[in-house]
Design a protein around this motif. Structure first.
Motif, PDB file in Angstrom:
ATOM      1  N   LEU A 278       0.614  -0.793  -0.314  1.00 14.28           N
ATOM      2  CA  LEU A 278       0.177  -0.034   0.251  1.00 14.28           C
ATOM      3  C   LEU A 278       0.799   1.262  -0.292  1.00 14.28           C
ATOM      4  N   ALA A 279       1.916   1.638   0.559  1.00 14.88           N
ATOM      5  CA  ALA A 279       2.494   2.830   0.752  1.00 14.88           C
ATOM      6  C   ALA A 279       3.458   2.095  -0.732  1.00 14.88           C
ATOM      7  N   HIS A 280       3.908   1.652  -1.447  1.00 15.55           N
ATOM      8  CA  HIS A 280       4.472   1.089  -2.826  1.00 15.55           C
ATOM      9  C   HIS A 280       3.407   2.425  -3.407  1.00 15.55           C
ATOM     10  N   TYR A 281       2.255   1.974  -3.400  1.00 15.24           N
ATOM     11  CA  TYR A 281       1.159   2.186  -4.385  1.00 15.24           C
ATOM     12  C   TYR A 281       0.235   3.703  -3.436  1.00 15.24           C
ATOM     13  N   ASP A 282       1.184   4.554  -2.552  1.00 13.49           N
ATOM     14  CA  ASP A 282       0.638   5.005  -2.107  1.00 13.49           C
ATOM     15  C   ASP A 282      -0.985   5.869  -1.608  1.00 13.49           C
ATOM     16  N   VAL A 283      -1.787   3.864  -1.443  1.00 16.75           N
ATOM     17  CA  VAL A 283      -2.884   4.016  -1.386  1.00 16.75           C
ATOM     18  C   VAL A 283      -3.223   3.197   0.923  1.00 16.75           C
ATOM     19  N   PRO A 284      -4.111   4.913   0.755  1.00 17.56           N
ATOM     20  CA  PRO A 284      -4.740   4.800   2.258  1.00 17.56           C
ATOM     21  C   PRO A 284      -5.018   3.183   2.939  1.00 17.56           C
ATOM     22  N   LEU A 285      -4.598   2.302   4.165  1.00 17.22           N
ATOM     23  CA  LEU A 285      -5.609   1.304   4.685  1.00 17.22           C
ATOM     24  C   LEU A 285      -6.006   1.921   5.885  1.00 17.22           C
ATOM     25  N   ILE A 286      -8.046   1.916   6.212  1.00 20.84           N
ATOM     26  CA  ILE A 286      -8.122   2.179   6.958  1.00 20.84           C
ATOM     27  C   ILE A 286      -8.382   1.041   7.998  1.00 20.84           C
ATOM     28  N   GLU A 287      -7.658   0.294   8.963  1.00 24.16           N
ATOM     29  CA  GLU A 287      -8.132  -0.748   9.633  1.00 24.16           C
ATOM     30  C   GLU A 287      -8.389  -0.847  10.540  1.00 24.16           C
ATOM     31  N   ASN A 288      -9.658  -2.046  10.617  1.00 28.62           N
ATOM     32  CA  ASN A 288     -10.687  -1.808  12.311  1.00 28.62           C
ATOM     33  C   ASN A 288      -9.352  -3.265  13.070  1.00 28.62           C
ATOM     34  N   ASP A 289      -9.786  -2.713  14.349  1.00 25.80           N
ATOM     35  CA  ASP A 289      -9.346  -3.400  15.640  1.00 25.80           C
ATOM     36  C   ASP A 289     -10.010  -3.512  16.478  1.00 25.80           C
ATOM     37  N   LEU A 290     -11.286  -4.035  16.261  1.00 31.46           N
ATOM     38  CA  LEU A 290     -12.348  -3.860  17.183  1.00 31.46           C
ATOM     39  C   LEU A 290     -11.908  -5.193  17.835  1.00 31.46           C
ATOM     40  N   TYR A 291     -11.247  -6.596  17.580  1.00 31.73           N
ATOM     41  CA  TYR A 291     -11.242  -7.358  18.202  1.00 31.73           C
ATOM     42  C   TYR A 291     -10.273  -7.699  18.452  1.00 31.73           C
ATOM     43  N   GLY A 292      -9.223  -7.396  18.289  1.00 32.26           N
ATOM     44  CA  GLY A 292      -7.821  -8.169  18.669  1.00 32.26           C
ATOM     45  C   GLY A 292      -7.636  -7.818  19.986  1.00 32.26           C
ATOM     46  N   ASP A 293      -8.148  -7.647  20.508  1.00 33.90           N
ATOM     47  CA  ASP A 293      -7.826  -7.808  22.471  1.00 33.90           C
ATOM     48  C   ASP A 293      -8.928  -8.435  23.006  1.00 33.90           C
ATOM     49  N   LEU A 294      -9.636  -9.436  21.916  1.00 33.51           N
ATOM     50  CA  LEU A 294     -10.880 -10.350  22.278  1.00 33.51           C
ATOM     51  C   LEU A 294      -9.173 -12.247  21.982  1.00 33.51           C
ATOM     52  N   TYR A 295      -8.097 -12.169  21.727  1.00 36.45           N
ATOM     53  CA  TYR A 295      -7.280 -13.447  21.091  1.00 36.45           C
ATOM     54  C   TYR A 295      -7.599 -14.303  22.335  1.00 36.45           C
ATOM     55  N   PHE A 296      -7.239 -15.609  21.931  1.00 33.63           N
ATOM     56  CA  PHE A 296      -7.237 -16.403  22.977  1.00 33.63           C
ATOM     57  C   PHE A 296      -5.896 -17.287  23.413  1.00 33.63           C
ATOM     58  N   GLY A 297      -4.682 -16.698  22.122  1.00 29.67           N
ATOM     59  CA  GLY A 297      -3.704 -18.012  22.654  1.00 29.67           C
ATOM     60  C   GLY A 297      -2.983 -16.981  23.999  1.00 29.67           C
ATOM     61  N   ALA A 298      -1.407 -17.009  23.945  1.00 33.27           N
ATOM     62  CA  ALA A 298      -0.653 -16.188  24.761  1.00 33.27           C
ATOM     63  C   ALA A 298      -0.440 -14.557  24.519  1.00 33.27           C
ATOM     64  N   ASP A 299      -0.420 -14.705  23.127  1.00 31.51           N
ATOM     65  CA  ASP A 299      -0.406 -12.676  23.131  1.00 31.51           C
ATOM     66  C   ASP A 299      -1.336 -12.737  21.545  1.00 31.51           C
ATOM     67  N   ARG A 300      -1.350 -11.003  22.035  1.00 30.20           N
ATOM     68  CA  ARG A 300      -2.063 -10.161  20.941  1.00 30.20           C
ATOM     69  C   ARG A 300      -1.595 -10.143  20.010  1.00 30.20           C
ATOM     70  N   PRO A 301      -2.328 -10.681  18.525  1.00 27.02           N
ATOM     71  CA  PRO A 301      -1.858 -10.071  17.219  1.00 27.02           C
ATOM     72  C   PRO A 301      -1.583  -8.940  16.998  1.00 27.02           C
ATOM     73  N   VAL A 302      -0.183  -8.702  16.225  1.00 22.20           N
ATOM     74  CA  VAL A 302      -0.171  -7.085  16.062  1.00 22.20           C
ATOM     75  C   VAL A 302      -1.468  -6.625  15.118  1.00 22.20           C
ATOM     76  N   ASN A 303      -0.816  -5.878  14.711  1.00 19.76           N
ATOM     77  CA  ASN A 303      -1.201  -5.201  13.815  1.00 19.76           C
ATOM     78  C   ASN A 303      -0.796  -4.548  12.646  1.00 19.76           C
ATOM     79  N   CYS A 304      -2.036  -3.931  11.671  1.00 16.46           N
ATOM     80  CA  CYS A 304      -0.845  -3.474   9.901  1.00 16.46           C
ATOM     81  C   CYS A 304      -0.589  -2.218  10.288  1.00 16.46           C
ATOM     82  N   LYS A 305      -1.177  -1.282  11.526  1.00 13.94           N
ATOM     83  CA  LYS A 305      -0.168  -0.388  12.006  1.00 13.94           C
ATOM     84  C   LYS A 305       0.844  -0.037  12.697  1.00 13.94           C
ATOM     85  N   THR A 306       1.505  -1.415  13.156  1.00  8.71           N
ATOM     86  CA  THR A 306       2.681  -1.784  13.957  1.00  8.71           C
ATOM     87  C   THR A 306       3.744  -1.583  12.790  1.00  8.71           C
ATOM     88  N   TYR A 307       3.429  -2.206  11.640  1.00  9.85           N
ATOM     89  CA  TYR A 307       4.182  -1.763  10.139  1.00  9.85           C
ATOM     90  C   TYR A 307       4.343  -0.380   9.879  1.00  9.85           C
TER      91      TYR A 307
END
Length: 474
Positions: A278-307
């Motif tokens: 998306l950065a290469h094509y200069d296209v914005p990303l709206i990332e919906n992270d409503l459910y990220g805190d509801l993980y079942f494993g040991a660690d929370r998944p990262v977001n696209c925003k992380t990078y």
């Protein structure tokens, strides 16, 4: 015991439980296998006996193991054998079939005496309502003028600081100045879409996708390109790359963690590559992270925003799916589009709701949110197993079921001869509601699919509701 000791102990028993859960879900441990003794866990992980026991209690609460008096602990979970739903293959042409009528029908069917497997919110029984009431009452008596005044356009500073603090759980490095509060996650997406698009523009989304996103796009006169999506790993990167090459896409909008409705999560490497593309094509990303805190494993998944290094990712989230749906407390990180977003918010909302922002900020500041999330995640993880087992038991052979690792949505694919919109008309007469698959697309597809929410406490009544749907399918 100090506070840090308590936190460390909590982390250790959850780590042990996560390790054993992985072995059970991967088939290394199968139903009937005896688990290591508490003493063996104590020696292997170098933890106290009470910590080992806590780990086993947690696995019991998730219906993964059972205790046999004077014998030990045994695996009780039967590894799911149902196939996954198919990866989606939407048409590459722009969708134009409005599904607002079926969405309205499902929402008009909301009733307190119905089993609402269609609602994408957790049951009030799973929310810390008394503590929220205390926080709201505290806000009412401590805010100037009892919270009746306007907030700053960016939102409550204490709330923004707490959100910035929580961003560390997914590798974010936010400050309060990187955040603007909104009326829920929908408000965040709406403001971002208004700021970045004009009528007639094309946006790219996963398919199937949350119907609210489709309704927003239609209301703004936008065209929607639906991308092929895998039920476990989310949007297919090759399809995204081709879409960026062949179409004039104004922005992308993805639910990257535990998507609604499929439940898939983009692997960290996919997220990183998507951000690079998306950065290469200069296209914005709206990332919906409503459910990220509801993980079942040991660690929370990262977001696209992380990078995100270019400021093109606008992360949207809220507490609507985790804490208080009706408070309408959400936020977004506008990145390089801060001034555009502020102007849109001022023009459309002026400010966010003062009282509920302060109450949520207080709840987060006192550490109550993390404690609540642990309980909620445990309950939802257990629910997902109960619901899946009931579907396997009562639905016809050949039913395909998603395997989310978080959130509270199950995506189910039935025989192609089944029309779930027609099935809904039958189940609602029996006071059971679900979300037909046709709601989640602007194309003529997913007619044999449905979404069930496992955000309701597991009961015999719920089991019977799933049985009712299964019997009608048969």
């Amino acid at each position: 015991m100090t506070k840090s000791d308590t936190a460390n102990k909590s982390y250790l028993y959850e780590t042990i439980a996560a390790d054993l859960t992985h072995q059970i879900h991967s088939g290394v441990l199968v139903s009937g296998d005896k688990l290591p003794s508490l003493r063996a866990i104590h020696q292997h992980y170098k933890v106290s006996m009470s910590t080992a026991l806590q780990a086993y209690y947690l696995l019991e609460s998730r219906s993964l193991i059972r205790s046999v008096p004077q014998s030990g602990y045994y695996v009780s979970y039967t590894l799911q054998t149902n196939a996954l739903p198919n990866a989606s293959k939407p048409s590459l042409s722009l969708g134009n079939e409005n599904t607002s009528s079926i969405v309205s029908k499902v929402y008009d069917g909301i009733s307190s005496d119905h089993i609402m497997l269609s609602l994408g919110v957790p049951s009030a029984a799973l929310l810390p309502l008394p503590k929220l009431n205390k926080a709201l009452n505290h806000a009412l008596h401590t805010l100037p003028e009892y919270g009746s005044g306007y907030e700053h356009v960016s939102g409550n500073p204490k709330l923004r600081r707490q959100i910035a603090r929580l961003s560390a759980t997914w590798g974010g490095k936010l400050t309060e100045n990187d955040i603007i509060t909104t009326a829920g996650c929908t408000g965040a997406m709406f403001q971002a879409m208004i700021a970045l698009t004009q009528r007639g523009d094309t946006i790219a989304v996963e398919s199937p996708v949350y119907f609210g996103i489709l309704q927003l796009a239609l209301s703004l006169g936008l065209k929607v390109l639906e991308l092929p999506t895998h039920p476990e790993t989310g949007v297919e990167l090759e399809a995204l790359k081709m879409a960026l090459q062949k179409n004039k896409i104004k922005l992308c909008l993805f639910i990257s963690n535990f998507s609604n409705p499929m439940g898939g999560t983009m692997p960290a490497g996919h997220k990183k590559e998507a951000v690079r593309l998306l950065a290469h094509y200069d296209v914005p990303l709206i990332e919906n992270d409503l459910y990220g805190d509801l993980y079942f494993g040991a660690d929370r998944p990262v977001n696209c925003k992380t990078y995100d290094e270019s400021g093109l990712v606008l992360l949207c989230s809220s507490v609507s799916k985790t804490l208080a749906p009706g408070y309408r407390v959400g936020w977004l990180t506008p990145g390089k589009f801060t001034e555009q977003i502020r102007r849109v918010k001022f023009a459309t909302a002026i400010s966010s709701t003062t009282l509920t922002q302060e109450a949520v900020a207080d709840f987060l500041e006192k550490g109550r949110y993390e404690s609540h999330l642990k309980k909620l995640r445990n309950t939802l993880s257990s629910n997902s197993l109960h619901y899946t087992e009931a579907i396997r038991k009562y639905f016809p052979e050949g039913t395909k079921i998603s395997r989310p690792k978080g959130g509270f949505m199950l995506w189910i694919e039935l025989d192609p001869r089944i029309n779930t919109a027609e099935l809904y008309d039958q189940t609602i007469k029996r006071k059971v509601s679900f979300a037909p698959g046709r709601m989640f697309t602007l194309q003529n597809q997913y007619n044999n699919c449905l979404r069930l929410s496992y955000g309701l406490p597991w009961t015999t009544e719920l089991s019977n509701a799933i049985k009712t749907i299964g019997n009608l399918i048969r």
